[in-house]
Design an enzyme around this catalytic site. Structure first.
Site, PDB file in Angstrom:
ATOM      1  N   HIS A   1       0.879  -1.168   0.000  1.00  0.00           N
ATOM      2  CA  HIS A   1       0.000   0.000   0.000  1.00  0.00           C
ATOM      3  C   HIS A   1       0.919   1.222   0.000  1.00  0.00           C
ATOM      4  O   HIS A   1       1.993   1.183   0.617  1.00  0.00           O
ATOM      5  CB  HIS A   1      -0.835   0.109   1.272  1.00  0.00           C
ATOM      6  CG  HIS A   1      -1.764  -1.041   1.549  1.00  0.00           C
ATOM      7  ND1 HIS A   1      -1.377  -2.147   2.245  1.00  0.00           N
ATOM      8  CD2 HIS A   1      -3.073  -1.220   1.250  1.00  0.00           C
ATOM      9  CE1 HIS A   1      -2.401  -2.971   2.365  1.00  0.00           C
ATOM     10  NE2 HIS A   1      -3.454  -2.444   1.762  1.00  0.00           N
TER      11      HIS A   1
ATOM     12  N   ASP B   1       2.278   1.996   3.409  1.00  0.00           N
ATOM     13  CA  ASP B   1       3.213   1.049   4.054  1.00  0.00           C
ATOM     14  C   ASP B   1       4.637   1.433   3.734  1.00  0.00           C
ATOM     15  O   ASP B   1       5.528   1.302   4.566  1.00  0.00           O
ATOM     16  CB  ASP B   1       3.103  -0.391   3.532  1.00  0.00           C
ATOM     17  CG  ASP B   1       1.716  -0.925   3.439  1.00  0.00           C
ATOM     18  OD1 ASP B   1       0.903  -0.563   4.282  1.00  0.00           O
ATOM     19  OD2 ASP B   1       1.466  -1.728   2.512  1.00  0.00           O
TER      20      ASP B   1
ATOM     21  N   GLU C   1     -10.589  -6.978  -4.693  1.00  0.00           N
ATOM     22  CA  GLU C   1     -10.389  -8.031  -3.681  1.00  0.00           C
ATOM     23  C   GLU C   1     -11.631  -8.143  -2.814  1.00  0.00           C
ATOM     24  O   GLU C   1     -11.911  -7.262  -1.988  1.00  0.00           O
ATOM     25  CB  GLU C   1      -9.161  -7.691  -2.841  1.00  0.00           C
ATOM     26  CG  GLU C   1      -8.844  -8.761  -1.813  1.00  0.00           C
ATOM     27  CD  GLU C   1      -7.558  -8.461  -1.049  1.00  0.00           C
ATOM     28  OE1 GLU C   1      -6.590  -7.966  -1.658  1.00  0.00           O
ATOM     29  OE2 GLU C   1      -7.540  -8.724   0.154  1.00  0.00           O
TER      30      GLU C   1
ATOM     31  N   GLU D   1      -8.814 -13.876  -1.617  1.00  0.00           N
ATOM     32  CA  GLU D   1      -8.077 -14.175  -0.385  1.00  0.00           C
ATOM     33  C   GLU D   1      -8.805 -15.247   0.413  1.00  0.00           C
ATOM     34  O   GLU D   1     -10.008 -15.138   0.665  1.00  0.00           O
ATOM     35  CB  GLU D   1      -7.929 -12.882   0.439  1.00  0.00           C
ATOM     36  CG  GLU D   1      -7.223 -13.103   1.760  1.00  0.00           C
ATOM     37  CD  GLU D   1      -6.814 -11.790   2.431  1.00  0.00           C
ATOM     38  OE1 GLU D   1      -6.421 -10.851   1.712  1.00  0.00           O
ATOM     39  OE2 GLU D   1      -6.896 -11.725   3.655  1.00  0.00           O
TER      40      GLU D   1
ATOM     41  N   HIS E   1     -10.839 -14.238   3.481  1.00  0.00           N
ATOM     42  CA  HIS E   1     -12.040 -13.480   3.114  1.00  0.00           C
ATOM     43  C   HIS E   1     -13.137 -14.426   2.622  1.00  0.00           C
ATOM     44  O   HIS E   1     -14.320 -14.211   2.901  1.00  0.00           O
ATOM     45  CB  HIS E   1     -11.714 -12.456   2.023  1.00  0.00           C
ATOM     46  CG  HIS E   1     -10.712 -11.428   2.450  1.00  0.00           C
ATOM     47  ND1 HIS E   1     -10.307 -10.414   1.626  1.00  0.00           N
ATOM     48  CD2 HIS E   1     -10.043 -11.263   3.617  1.00  0.00           C
ATOM     49  CE1 HIS E   1      -9.420  -9.651   2.264  1.00  0.00           C
ATOM     50  NE2 HIS E   1      -9.249 -10.157   3.468  1.00  0.00           N
TER      51      HIS E   1
ATOM     52  N   ASP F   1     -10.465 -11.779  10.330  1.00  0.00           N
ATOM     53  CA  ASP F   1      -9.401 -11.984   9.346  1.00  0.00           C
ATOM     54  C   ASP F   1      -8.073 -12.172  10.071  1.00  0.00           C
ATOM     55  O   ASP F   1      -7.340 -11.223  10.307  1.00  0.00           O
ATOM     56  CB  ASP F   1      -9.359 -10.708   8.470  1.00  0.00           C
ATOM     57  CG  ASP F   1      -8.737 -10.939   7.104  1.00  0.00           C
ATOM     58  OD1 ASP F   1      -8.470 -12.105   6.765  1.00  0.00           O
ATOM     59  OD2 ASP F   1      -8.535  -9.953   6.383  1.00  0.00           O
TER      60      ASP F   1
END
Ligand code: XLS
Ligand code: NI
Ligand code: NI
Length: 437
Positions: free
Chosen positions: A101, A104, A232, A268, A271, A307
């Site tokens: 990201h 990050d 996502e 994912e 998820h 998660d």
């Protein structure tokens, strides 16, 4: 700069009999599986947010991680220093990709202009390291969920100023991804959803999200970024309901807003679990719409409803994932991105290696198991046989659009009772899979 992991050398393949914890037992990058090198099948990627920035904090306690290279600040200086650590890690691990990201890799500044400047400085450093190593960017994304301004969402915020801010941030993150030769770009709708419908105009929010993504597509074209966009799916957390809740909901959204040509899905495992699906279900739903793009490889805990982003170490899971991926032609721009974090009890730097080695070996075995199941052919043959009534006669006519209710009624009246059903053989097939594990 001194090495961050001085005691750890490049991780080598030593085979299943090795007792060296810093060696692969199953992942051999250059070994051919179905005529393609394992590294090209799996395209492993390390996440910046967990591996570099995850400090083990949870809602009851502060971080536990020991990271000798960190100076405790979220400064630009530290961000620049961290790039070397990330690349040392990826190189020693032999991971060909990483993902990030914007926030990050570079700290958010006091203004958007300053944040952009920080990002530019770190992108320059990342580019330098990419040039000197074989590590590439799998995908980039924008963090539109941490800063308080995104409390009501980003593209779906009730506040148009926030929408504008988010657009500016995605524009910049997309340009950074393009500058670094990223293979794709991800949209995860961190806070795109609602906590109560009492205050929410759902239709208006979805329309805004559709418009936002169209703007992103237009910008992608204008800068010449050729990689795919991925959405996502995730059903909840942090919101009660996220608009991109699962693969089917994402596909419906993309279709409704005429975006399907521009997006694939980044699926994912954890998820999928939160959505009440298996990962294989999500993969098959995406593949059926020709939208299987990339995966965030992790796993949840069946006893916990959030998660947990654990490293995948379950062979049944990775075999199923790789079976679906191989059956649908494998990754092109996508990869196996470890969106996974070490437990907060696994606080030492070497745990980062143990975790990734475990994930890579488990996926390597999953790949080999899936290839063996495909080579054996009994599973595929069973499925083919199961649908054989559609290959000729009335089934073929229906598939070809040559029969309607009138023809089918005439057929059924002539046929009498159905006497040809055969067993689904679930238990037999489950045991068949076990032969390969
Ligand atoms: C969070 C998501 C996030 C995306 C990237 O649950 O998995 O990490 O992968 O924004
Ligand atoms: Ni993810
Ligand atoms: Ni996640």
């Amino acid at each position: 700069m001194a090495a961050a992991f001085p005691k750890i050398a490049k991780i080598q393949f030593e085979g299943p009999r090795s007792r060296n914890p810093f060696a692969f037992k199953h992942y051999t990058p250059d070994e051919l599986v179905e005529g393609k090198a394992m590294k090209d099948h799996l395209r492993f990627s390390v996440t910046y947010w967990h591996t570099m920035r995850g400090m083990g904090a949870d809602m009851f306690g502060v971080g536990t991680m020991r990271r000798p290279w960190e100076d405790g600040t979220n400064s630009l200086k530290m961000a620049l220093k961290r790039v070397a650590v990330m690349f040392e890690f990826c190189e020693k691990l032999g991971a060909p990709f990483y993902a990030f990201h914007d926030r990050d890799v570079a700290p958010e500044g006091a203004t958007l202009r300053e944040s952009n400047k920080n990002l530019d400085a770190v992108v320059k450093e990342l580019k330098k390291f990419q040039k000197n190593t074989d590590v590439k960017l799998l995908w980039g994304t924008a963090c539109l969920f941490v800063n308080p301004r995104f409390m009501h969402g980003a593209a779906t915020s009730c506040n148009a100023d926030v929408f504008a801010y988010a657009a500016a941030q995605v524009k910049k993150a997309l340009e950074a991804t393009h500058e670094l030769g990223g293979e794709g770009y991800v949209f995860w709708g961190g806070r795109e959803g609602y906590t109560t419908l009492l205050n929410t105009d759902l239709k208006r929010e979805m329309d805004h999200l559709g418009a936002f993504l169209h703007m992103a597509v237009a910008h992608k074209k204008s800068i010449g970024f050729k990689g795919p966009f991925y959405i996502e799916p995730k059903p909840k957390e942090p919101t009660k309901h996220q608009y991109d809740s699962d693969a089917a909901a994402c596909l419906n959204f993309l279709r409704e807003y005429k975006l399907l040509d521009h997006f694939k899905l980044n699926l994912e495992t954890n998820h999928a679990t939160l959505a009440g699906h298996t990962m294989q279900h999500e993969l098959e739903v995406a593949a059926a719409a020709n939208a299987l793009g990339s995966i965030d490889a992790n796993t949840g805990d069946i006893l916990l409803g959030w998660d947990t982003d654990q490293f995948p170490t379950d062979l049944y899971l990775t075999s199923q994932i790789m079976l679906s991926i191989l059956n649908h032609g494998g990754f092109t721009t996508g990869g196996t991105n470890f969106d996974a974090k070490v437990r907060r009890e696994s606080f030492e730097p070497e745990d980062l290696f143990h975790a990734h080695i475990a994930g890579m070996d488990t996926f390597a075995r999953g790949l080999k198991i899936a290839a063996a199941i495909r080579k054996d052919g009994r599973l595929a043959e069973f499925v083919r046989q199961r649908y054989s009534s559609w290959d000729s006669g009335i089934g073929e006519q229906v598939e070809k659009g040559k029969a309607g209710f009138k023809e089918l009624e005439a057929y059924a009246l002539k046929m009498g009772e159905v006497t040809t059903n055969i067993s689904g053989r679930q238990e037999f097939l489950e045991n068949l899979i076990n032969e390969f594990i």
